[in-house]
Design a protein around this motif. Structure first.
Motif, PDB file in Angstrom:
ATOM      1  N   VAL A 138       0.734  -1.216   0.156  1.00 23.80           N
ATOM      2  CA  VAL A 138       0.056  -0.105  -0.078  1.00 23.80           C
ATOM      3  C   VAL A 138       0.867   1.153  -0.086  1.00 23.80           C
ATOM      4  O   VAL A 138       0.616   2.200  -0.544  1.00 23.80           O
ATOM      5  N   MET A 139       2.138   1.292   0.588  1.00 22.78           N
ATOM      6  CA  MET A 139       2.869   2.252   0.609  1.00 22.78           C
ATOM      7  C   MET A 139       3.925   2.262  -0.590  1.00 22.78           C
ATOM      8  O   MET A 139       4.283   3.311  -1.060  1.00 22.78           O
ATOM      9  N   PRO A 142       2.670   3.454  -4.414  1.00 29.63           N
ATOM     10  CA  PRO A 142       2.506   5.099  -4.636  1.00 29.63           C
ATOM     11  C   PRO A 142       3.938   5.445  -4.724  1.00 29.63           C
ATOM     12  O   PRO A 142       4.592   6.405  -5.612  1.00 29.63           O
ATOM     13  N   ALA A 143       5.095   4.991  -4.235  1.00 24.54           N
ATOM     14  CA  ALA A 143       6.492   5.475  -4.112  1.00 24.54           C
ATOM     15  C   ALA A 143       6.886   5.070  -5.465  1.00 24.54           C
ATOM     16  O   ALA A 143       7.526   5.784  -5.973  1.00 24.54           O
ATOM     17  N   GLY A 146       5.558   7.235  -7.851  1.00 20.94           N
ATOM     18  CA  GLY A 146       5.923   8.660  -7.775  1.00 20.94           C
ATOM     19  C   GLY A 146       4.778   9.539  -7.665  1.00 20.94           C
ATOM     20  O   GLY A 146       4.591  10.713  -8.032  1.00 20.94           O
ATOM     21  N   VAL A 147       3.686   9.112  -7.126  1.00 24.53           N
ATOM     22  CA  VAL A 147       2.234   9.574  -7.014  1.00 24.53           C
ATOM     23  C   VAL A 147       1.788   9.433  -5.539  1.00 24.53           C
ATOM     24  O   VAL A 147       1.722   8.503  -4.988  1.00 24.53           O
ATOM     25  N   PRO A 148       1.553  10.576  -4.985  1.00 24.75           N
ATOM     26  CA  PRO A 148       1.201  10.632  -3.434  1.00 24.75           C
ATOM     27  C   PRO A 148      -0.261  10.066  -3.404  1.00 24.75           C
ATOM     28  O   PRO A 148      -1.064  10.083  -4.313  1.00 24.75           O
ATOM     29  N   LEU A 149      -0.378   9.233  -2.297  1.00 23.93           N
ATOM     30  CA  LEU A 149      -1.353   8.680  -1.981  1.00 23.93           C
ATOM     31  C   LEU A 149      -2.786   9.332  -1.463  1.00 23.93           C
ATOM     32  O   LEU A 149      -3.977   9.422  -2.002  1.00 23.93           O
ATOM     33  N   VAL A 150      -2.385  10.051  -0.135  1.00 27.59           N
ATOM     34  CA  VAL A 150      -3.613  10.572   0.717  1.00 27.59           C
ATOM     35  C   VAL A 150      -3.018  11.608   1.616  1.00 27.59           C
ATOM     36  O   VAL A 150      -1.874  11.560   1.903  1.00 27.59           O
ATOM     37  N   LEU A 151      -3.930  12.428   1.528  1.00 26.19           N
ATOM     38  CA  LEU A 151      -3.594  13.884   2.376  1.00 26.19           C
ATOM     39  C   LEU A 151      -4.844  14.291   3.140  1.00 26.19           C
ATOM     40  O   LEU A 151      -6.108  14.342   2.685  1.00 26.19           O
ATOM     41  N   ASP A 154      -8.849  13.318   3.850  1.00 27.66           N
ATOM     42  CA  ASP A 154      -9.034  12.512   2.891  1.00 27.66           C
ATOM     43  C   ASP A 154      -8.946  10.925   3.523  1.00 27.66           C
ATOM     44  O   ASP A 154      -8.269  11.110   4.419  1.00 27.66           O
ATOM     45  N   VAL A 156      -8.485   6.642   3.275  1.00 25.50           N
ATOM     46  CA  VAL A 156      -8.000   5.579   2.181  1.00 25.50           C
ATOM     47  C   VAL A 156      -8.751   4.401   2.655  1.00 25.50           C
ATOM     48  O   VAL A 156      -8.457   3.973   3.742  1.00 25.50           O
ATOM     49  N   ASP A 176     -12.470   7.909  -0.808  1.00 26.72           N
ATOM     50  CA  ASP A 176     -11.512   8.950  -1.336  1.00 26.72           C
ATOM     51  C   ASP A 176     -10.506   8.483  -1.958  1.00 26.72           C
ATOM     52  O   ASP A 176     -10.487   8.228  -3.295  1.00 26.72           O
ATOM     53  N   ILE A 240      -5.013  15.525  -3.200  1.00 22.85           N
ATOM     54  CA  ILE A 240      -3.570  15.538  -3.623  1.00 22.85           C
ATOM     55  C   ILE A 240      -3.226  16.934  -4.499  1.00 22.85           C
ATOM     56  O   ILE A 240      -3.866  16.988  -5.421  1.00 22.85           O
TER      57      ILE A 240
ATOM     58  N   ASP B 109       5.406   6.936   6.254  1.00 25.89           N
ATOM     59  CA  ASP B 109       5.577   6.838   4.888  1.00 25.89           C
ATOM     60  C   ASP B 109       5.378   8.036   4.343  1.00 25.89           C
ATOM     61  O   ASP B 109       4.449   9.034   4.651  1.00 25.89           O
ATOM     62  N   PHE B 111       4.145   9.484   1.508  1.00 22.22           N
ATOM     63  CA  PHE B 111       3.007   9.722   0.506  1.00 22.22           C
ATOM     64  C   PHE B 111       1.673   9.270   1.297  1.00 22.22           C
ATOM     65  O   PHE B 111       0.549   9.073   0.697  1.00 22.22           O
ATOM     66  N   TYR B 113      -0.346  10.738   4.013  1.00 18.19           N
ATOM     67  CA  TYR B 113      -0.546  11.679   4.943  1.00 18.19           C
ATOM     68  C   TYR B 113       0.802  12.498   5.168  1.00 18.19           C
ATOM     69  O   TYR B 113       0.524  13.167   6.239  1.00 18.19           O
ATOM     70  N   ILE B 117       4.442  15.426   0.625  1.00 18.87           N
ATOM     71  CA  ILE B 117       3.676  15.584  -0.502  1.00 18.87           C
ATOM     72  C   ILE B 117       3.605  17.050  -1.172  1.00 18.87           C
ATOM     73  O   ILE B 117       3.635  17.293  -1.984  1.00 18.87           O
ATOM     74  N   HIS B 120       7.187  17.717  -2.490  1.00 21.40           N
ATOM     75  CA  HIS B 120       6.955  16.809  -3.887  1.00 21.40           C
ATOM     76  C   HIS B 120       6.306  17.562  -4.834  1.00 21.40           C
ATOM     77  O   HIS B 120       6.798  17.962  -6.009  1.00 21.40           O
ATOM     78  N   VAL B 131      11.242   8.447  -3.981  1.00 26.97           N
ATOM     79  CA  VAL B 131      10.343   8.437  -2.857  1.00 26.97           C
ATOM     80  C   VAL B 131      10.495   6.977  -2.443  1.00 26.97           C
ATOM     81  O   VAL B 131      10.498   5.897  -2.763  1.00 26.97           O
ATOM     82  N   PRO B 133       9.462   4.158   0.684  1.00 26.78           N
ATOM     83  CA  PRO B 133       8.262   3.795   1.319  1.00 26.78           C
ATOM     84  C   PRO B 133       8.873   3.443   2.633  1.00 26.78           C
ATOM     85  O   PRO B 133      10.037   3.207   2.941  1.00 26.78           O
ATOM     86  N   VAL B 158      -8.780   4.047   6.260  1.00 27.37           N
ATOM     87  CA  VAL B 158      -7.991   4.670   7.522  1.00 27.37           C
ATOM     88  C   VAL B 158      -8.740   6.209   7.405  1.00 27.37           C
ATOM     89  O   VAL B 158      -9.046   6.649   6.202  1.00 27.37           O
TER      90      VAL B 158
END
Lengths: 241, 241
Positions: A138-139, A142-143, A146-151, A154, A156, A176, A240, B109, B111, B113, B117, B120, B131, B133, B158
Motif C-alpha cells: 500500500v505504501m 505509490p512510491a 511517484g504519485v502521492p496517495l492521501v493527504l 481524505d 483511504v 476518497d 492531492i 511513509d 506519501f 498523509y 507531498i 514533492h 520516494v 516507502p 483509514v
C-alpha cells in the motif's frame, strides 16, 4: 526445556533493501526461518529475506495446498486451508518445543492480510510471540509510481479485488483514496468496477512493486490477461495537489 | 553545476530500528538532512533517524509556523501553510541548486498523509526526485497491540480524526476494519463516533506506537484529556480468527 520464541516479521514488498533493521536482526538471530510458499515456488517473502540469511539456518517452507483456481473455488477450500494452517502451526510448534526460535517471514506486513494471522491465532497463547511491522505494498506502490496517495481530510480504503463486482463498485464510489489488492484473474472485474465508480481515469496500476520486474502504468492501459496476483491499483485521494 | 537529488524517505513510526536498509543508506549518503519540526521540538522523524546520522551532515529543520489550536482554526491557516510550503521548498531547492543531495525525513511513509507531498508537488518537476516507502503507524499499531488488523475479504479504511463527527460515524459504520489517525484534541469526538457506529467495544488505542513511551489500551478505557496527536485507534476486521 524453555520453549523457543515465535516472531512474525514483515519483510516488505519484495526489495531486500526494504527490510527494516529490526527484521534483519530478528531474521539473523533465528534458528529456524519459516515462510509461506506456493507449490510452484518459494514466494516473495523468502526472496526478500534470502540475501540476509545465515548459511546455518534451517528453512521451513509452509507450502499452501491450494493457491489458484479452480481448486480455490471448490466447496472444500475452507476445510482444506484450515487443515493446512493446523498442521503447519504444529510444524512450527515442534521447533519451538525443542527450544528453537522461529521467525516466520511475512510479505509486506504480518497483520495486514497476512497468512501469519492464522499461525498467530493458533500459537500466541502457547508461546512467547512478537510481531514486527513491515512496509506494505500500500505504501510501496505509490512510491514506485511517484504519485502521492492521501493527504489532509481524505480517507483511504484498501479493498480486496476478490470482492463481488457490486461491492467493489460501491466501496470504490464511497472512497476518497483507494487501493485494490489481490488482483490477478480478478482484474477485468476490478477494471469494470473502477469505471462504474467513475475513478478509472485517475487509477494507476503497479505490478511487483519494488521488485526486479516492477511495472507501472495507467489502469486504463492494462491488458487484463497479463495481471499477476501481486499487483495493485492505486486511486489517489482528492486532496492531492 | 549538476543539481543535487531529492529523496523523500519514510523513517517509520519512531523506533530507529524500524528504518529500512534503504532509508539508512539514503540518509547516510545525503549531504543535507531536512525534516519537518514543530516550533516546540524536533519531532518524530528526526528522532527516528538521529542514531543513524553522520556527524558532518547539515541539518535543515523545516519548522511549521502553526501546529495547534487555536491558530490552526483561523481562516488564514491555509494561506499561512501554503506560504510555509513555498518558502521551505525554496530552502530545499537552494541546497539542490548547489549540487547537494537532500534527504527529507518523513515520519511513517512519505506519501501517506505526509507533509512531503507538499514539497514533492513543488520540486518533482525541477529535480531528480525519488520516494522510499516506510513502515506506517497503520501497521505498527496492530503489531504493538498483538492484534491482527485485516484478513481475507474485509476492507480496511483509514480515517483522519479531524473529520466532522457525522462523517466519522458514517465512515466507521461502513468500514470492516478501520484505523483512525490524527487524534489528540479530537479524541472525545472520535470516541463518541466509535460508540455511535457500534464499534467502540472492539476498538483499541495505541499511543506512540514503537516509541519509548508506547502505551496500549482498550479505546473505552482512554482518558480523552491525555491523548497526544501521535496516537491511533485500531478496529480489527470482522474476519479475524
Amino acid at each position: 526445556m524453555t520453549p523457543g520464541k515465535l516472531s512474525g516479521v514483515g519483510v516488505g514488498p519484495g526489495d531486500p533493501e526494504l527490510l527494516t533493521l529490526k527484521a534483519l536482526r530478528l531474521i539473523q538471530e533465528a534458528d529456524v526461518i519459516a515462510y509461506p510458499a506456493a507449490r510452484a515456488g518459494a514466494g516473495v517473502a523468502l526472496s526478500a529475506a534470502r540475501p540476509h540469511l545465515r548459511a546455518d539456518q534451517e528453512l521451513l517452507p509452509l507450502v499452501y495446498p491450494v493457491t489458484a483456481s479452480p481448486e480455490a473455488d471448490l466447496p472444500s477450500y475452507p476445510q482444506v486451508m484450515r487443515a493446512f494452517y493446523d498442521s503447519s502451526a504444529e510444524e512450527i510448534a515442534g521447533h519451538l518445543d525443542r527450544g528453537r526460535n522461529v521467525c516466520v517471514l511475512c510479505e509486506g506486513d504480518p497483520f495486514f492480510y497476512g497468512s501469519f494471522i492464522y499461525w498467530h491465532s493458533r500459537l500466541k497463547d502457547r508461546y512467547d510471540t512478537t510481531v514486527t511491522p513491515g512496509v506494505s505494498s500500500v505504501m510501496a506502490a505509490p512510491a514506485a509510481l511517484g504519485v502521492p496517495l492521501v493527504l489532509r481530510q481524505d480517507t483511504v480504503t484498501v479493498i480486496p479485488g476478490i470482492l463481488p463486482a457490486e461491492e467493489l463498485t460501491r466501496r470504490l464510489a464511497a472512497a476518497d483514496a483507494a487501493v485494490v489488492m489481490k488482483l490477478g484473474r480478478t482484474f477485468a472485474k476490478v477494471r469494470d468496477a473502477l469505471a462504474a465508480a467513475g475513478v478509472l481515469e485517475r487509477a494507476w496500476y503497479v505490478e511487483r512493486a519494488s521488485q526486479d520486474r516492477q511495472r507501472t502504468l495507467r489502469a486504463v492501459d492494462v491488458d487484463p490477461t497479463t495481471v499477476p496476483y501481486f499487483s495493485i491499483i492505486v486511486v489517489p485521494g482528492r486532496e492531492i495537489p
